[in-house]
Write a protein that holds these residues in place. Structure first.
Motif, PDB file in Angstrom:
ATOM      1  N   ALA A  49      36.763  45.387  44.610  1.00 25.82           N
ATOM      2  CA  ALA A  49      37.586  45.191  45.801  1.00 25.82           C
ATOM      3  C   ALA A  49      38.057  46.543  46.306  1.00 25.82           C
ATOM      4  CB  ALA A  49      38.792  44.301  45.489  1.00 25.82           C
ATOM      5  N   ARG A  50      38.242  46.638  47.611  1.00 29.60           N
ATOM      6  CA  ARG A  50      38.841  47.835  48.193  1.00 29.60           C
ATOM      7  C   ARG A  50      40.325  47.810  47.865  1.00 29.60           C
ATOM      8  NH1 ARG A  50      35.461  51.988  49.752  1.00 29.60           N
ATOM      9  NH2 ARG A  50      33.573  51.097  50.654  1.00 29.60           N
ATOM     10  N   GLY A  51      40.719  48.595  46.906  1.00 29.37           N
ATOM     11  CA  GLY A  51      42.051  48.464  46.346  1.00 29.37           C
ATOM     12  C   GLY A  51      42.007  47.422  45.240  1.00 29.37           C
ATOM     13  N   ALA A  52      43.033  47.383  44.435  1.00 27.82           N
ATOM     14  CA  ALA A  52      43.047  46.452  43.308  1.00 27.82           C
ATOM     15  C   ALA A  52      43.309  45.034  43.794  1.00 27.82           C
ATOM     16  CB  ALA A  52      44.110  46.874  42.297  1.00 27.82           C
ATOM     17  N   ALA A  53      42.799  44.059  43.045  1.00 28.41           N
ATOM     18  CA  ALA A  53      43.020  42.646  43.343  1.00 28.41           C
ATOM     19  C   ALA A  53      43.044  41.882  42.027  1.00 28.41           C
ATOM     20  CB  ALA A  53      41.939  42.092  44.269  1.00 28.41           C
ATOM     21  N   LEU A  54      43.752  40.776  42.018  1.00 27.35           N
ATOM     22  CA  LEU A  54      43.915  39.970  40.810  1.00 27.35           C
ATOM     23  C   LEU A  54      43.650  38.515  41.115  1.00 27.35           C
ATOM     24  CD1 LEU A  54      47.156  41.668  39.583  1.00 27.35           C
ATOM     25  CD2 LEU A  54      45.236  41.230  38.058  1.00 27.35           C
ATOM     26  N   GLY A  55      42.905  37.863  40.233  1.00 32.81           N
ATOM     27  CA  GLY A  55      42.728  36.426  40.350  1.00 32.81           C
ATOM     28  C   GLY A  55      44.010  35.708  39.964  1.00 32.81           C
ATOM     29  N   ALA A  56      44.512  34.890  40.861  1.00 36.98           N
ATOM     30  CA  ALA A  56      45.774  34.202  40.615  1.00 36.98           C
ATOM     31  C   ALA A  56      45.608  32.692  40.663  1.00 36.98           C
ATOM     32  CB  ALA A  56      46.823  34.642  41.638  1.00 36.98           C
ATOM     33  N   SER A  83      46.642  32.193  35.063  1.00 45.29           N
ATOM     34  CA  SER A  83      48.075  32.443  34.868  1.00 45.29           C
ATOM     35  C   SER A  83      48.608  33.224  36.063  1.00 45.29           C
ATOM     36  CB  SER A  83      48.342  33.210  33.574  1.00 45.29           C
ATOM     37  OG  SER A  83      49.722  33.532  33.461  1.00 45.29           O
ATOM     38  N   PRO A  84      49.048  32.518  37.109  1.00 48.76           N
ATOM     39  CA  PRO A  84      49.632  33.230  38.245  1.00 48.76           C
ATOM     40  C   PRO A  84      50.803  34.127  37.852  1.00 48.76           C
ATOM     41  CG  PRO A  84      49.150  30.964  38.834  1.00 48.76           C
ATOM     42  CD  PRO A  84      48.937  31.070  37.356  1.00 48.76           C
ATOM     43  N   ALA A  85      51.555  33.721  36.818  1.00 49.00           N
ATOM     44  CA  ALA A  85      52.690  34.542  36.384  1.00 49.00           C
ATOM     45  C   ALA A  85      52.204  35.878  35.820  1.00 49.00           C
ATOM     46  CB  ALA A  85      53.514  33.787  35.344  1.00 49.00           C
ATOM     47  N   ALA A  91      50.327  42.837  38.791  1.00 48.93           N
ATOM     48  CA  ALA A  91      50.452  43.436  40.118  1.00 48.93           C
ATOM     49  C   ALA A  91      51.634  44.401  40.181  1.00 48.93           C
ATOM     50  CB  ALA A  91      50.590  42.348  41.173  1.00 48.93           C
ATOM     51  N   VAL A  92      52.735  44.044  39.540  1.00 43.80           N
ATOM     52  CA  VAL A  92      53.912  44.918  39.525  1.00 43.80           C
ATOM     53  C   VAL A  92      53.608  46.213  38.776  1.00 43.80           C
ATOM     54  CG1 VAL A  92      56.258  45.161  38.605  1.00 43.80           C
ATOM     55  CG2 VAL A  92      55.597  43.063  39.800  1.00 43.80           C
ATOM     56  N   LEU A  93      53.010  46.107  37.596  1.00 45.95           N
ATOM     57  CA  LEU A  93      52.682  47.305  36.821  1.00 45.95           C
ATOM     58  C   LEU A  93      51.710  48.200  37.578  1.00 45.95           C
ATOM     59  CD1 LEU A  93      52.209  45.796  33.236  1.00 45.95           C
ATOM     60  CD2 LEU A  93      54.074  47.284  34.007  1.00 45.95           C
ATOM     61  N   ALA A  94      50.695  47.598  38.195  1.00 47.95           N
ATOM     62  CA  ALA A  94      49.713  48.389  38.930  1.00 47.95           C
ATOM     63  C   ALA A  94      50.363  49.093  40.118  1.00 47.95           C
ATOM     64  CB  ALA A  94      48.564  47.502  39.388  1.00 47.95           C
ATOM     65  N   ALA A  95      51.202  48.385  40.841  1.00 50.97           N
ATOM     66  CA  ALA A  95      51.854  48.974  42.012  1.00 50.97           C
ATOM     67  C   ALA A  95      52.768  50.125  41.613  1.00 50.97           C
ATOM     68  CB  ALA A  95      52.637  47.905  42.769  1.00 50.97           C
ATOM     69  N   GLU A  96      53.468  49.976  40.490  1.00 49.55           N
ATOM     70  CA  GLU A  96      54.357  51.049  40.026  1.00 49.55           C
ATOM     71  C   GLU A  96      53.589  52.320  39.713  1.00 49.55           C
ATOM     72  OE1 GLU A  96      56.316  49.274  36.701  1.00 49.55           O
ATOM     73  OE2 GLU A  96      57.881  48.321  37.920  1.00 49.55           O
ATOM     74  N   ALA A  97      52.313  52.173  39.370  1.00 48.28           N
ATOM     75  CA  ALA A  97      51.476  53.331  39.051  1.00 48.28           C
ATOM     76  C   ALA A  97      50.635  53.780  40.244  1.00 48.28           C
ATOM     77  CB  ALA A  97      50.573  52.999  37.872  1.00 48.28           C
ATOM     78  N   GLY A  98      50.918  53.223  41.433  1.00 51.42           N
ATOM     79  CA  GLY A  98      50.216  53.659  42.633  1.00 51.42           C
ATOM     80  C   GLY A  98      48.959  52.891  42.957  1.00 51.42           C
ATOM     81  N   TRP A  99      48.833  51.671  42.392  1.00 52.67           N
ATOM     82  CA  TRP A  99      47.676  50.824  42.673  1.00 52.67           C
ATOM     83  C   TRP A  99      48.162  49.550  43.378  1.00 52.67           C
ATOM     84  CZ3 TRP A  99      42.863  52.653  41.165  1.00 52.67           C
ATOM     85  CH2 TRP A  99      42.862  53.690  40.237  1.00 52.67           C
ATOM     86  N   PRO A 105      44.210  33.910  45.204  1.00 50.64           N
ATOM     87  CA  PRO A 105      44.530  32.619  44.584  1.00 50.64           C
ATOM     88  C   PRO A 105      43.345  31.708  44.329  1.00 50.64           C
ATOM     89  CG  PRO A 105      45.206  32.643  46.888  1.00 50.64           C
ATOM     90  CD  PRO A 105      44.790  34.038  46.552  1.00 50.64           C
ATOM     91  N   THR A 106      42.164  32.027  44.875  1.00 49.66           N
ATOM     92  CA  THR A 106      41.002  31.160  44.655  1.00 49.66           C
ATOM     93  C   THR A 106      39.908  31.849  43.847  1.00 49.66           C
ATOM     94  OG1 THR A 106      39.959  31.833  46.742  1.00 49.66           O
ATOM     95  CG2 THR A 106      41.434  29.921  46.807  1.00 49.66           C
ATOM     96  N   ARG A 107      40.158  33.037  43.352  1.00 47.54           N
ATOM     97  CA  ARG A 107      39.119  33.779  42.636  1.00 47.54           C
ATOM     98  C   ARG A 107      38.808  33.139  41.281  1.00 47.54           C
ATOM     99  NH1 ARG A 107      34.745  37.199  43.148  1.00 47.54           N
ATOM    100  NH2 ARG A 107      34.167  37.759  41.009  1.00 47.54           N
TER     101      ARG A 107
END
Length: 261
Positions: A49-56, A83-85, A91-99, A105-107
């Motif tokens: 993905a262009r930038g990070a992404a997470l299956g939720a 695990s959406p949680a 996502a929080v950890l990645a964002a704190e490190a600049g990601w 939600p459908t991945r």
């Protein structure tokens, strides 16, 4: 809660699900030996993905992202929950490190994820969250991303990088036998990687494309090796290393795995 190891596995060909070869018994044993995680975060080159992404997704589908293989493969699934949680936490950890990271939600789970997981955790009773490979990404970036997510290992999450120790489909012949003779360049490259991992030489590993023998032949593009650097970053420089030898499939697909404790 004790810190979980981080793990890198080679997922090889989709046919690993039907042709176990030397790697499947190793992956089955590895799954039995690992402490049971509360959830699994996976990092595979088959979702970029262009930038990070997470299956939720709460119930990620099994993605059959390949063509031309045995029809039996397309009937297999891996019905683990999501695990959406955990996706939010990552996502929080990645964002704190600049990601900066988006939630998808459908991945579902690509074959680089569900094929090794079917062998390691066949009951599919552990939630799985896939992390997309940000693109573009290099070895140093994958290592930094792993570092950002290292706290998860102390929270009961198994960080599982899944890729390939060698991956050259330009030379791959789909008629090759599973037990074909090993290509000499594969032996040389695998031995170099093994030694560098064993001595903890992170700088050499991150510079593998210049230093490792036959690096560009073993990996014409390096996305399939980046999950190893991600796992190394998550494990930290003082981790104890255990090589899980998986042999070589089809003469050119090295199937080693490592655990970092």
């Amino acid at each position: 809660m004790p810190k979980l190891p981080t793990v890198f596995v080679s997922h090889g060909s989709p046919m690993l699900a039907l042709e176990p070869g030397s790697a499947a018994p190793m992956l089955e044993r590895l799954g039995c030996e690992l402490p049971r995680p509360s959830a699994i975060l996976t990092f595979s080159p088959h979702w970029m993905a262009r930038g990070a992404a997470l299956g939720a997704s709460r119930a990620p589908e099994t993605i059959h992202d390949f063509g031309g293989f045995d029809p039996q493969l397309y009937a297999l699934n891996y019905p683990a929950l999501g695990s959406p949680a955990l996706a939010q936490r990552v996502a929080v950890l990645a964002a704190e490190a600049g990601w900066p990271t988006e939630l998808a939600p459908t991945r579902g789970l690509d074959h680089g994820v569900w094929i090794p997981l079917r062998l390691m955790f066949p009951d599919a009773d552990i939630p799985v969250v896939p992390l997309a490979m940000p693109w573009p990404l290099d070895a140093a970036g994958a290592y930094r991303l792993g570092q950002a997510l290292a706290p998860l290992a102390a929270e009961g999450v198994l960080l599982l990088g899944t890729g390939a120790l060698t991956h050259n489909l330009h030379e791959f012949d789909f008629g090759t036998r599973l037990d074909a003779p090993i290509e000499p360049y594969v032996t040389a490259f695998v031995e170099w990687i093994r030694q560098a991992v064993a001595r903890g030489d992170t700088q050499a590993l991150l510079d593998y494309r210049r230093q490792a023998p036959h690096a560009t032949r073993a990996h014409p593009t390096d996305e399939h090796l980046l999950p190893l650097f991600w796992a190394l970053g998550a494990a930290g420089p003082d981790a104890q290393v255990k090589l899980e030898s998986g042999g070589v499939h089809y003469g050119s697909m090295a199937m080693d795995a490592w655990t970092f404790r």
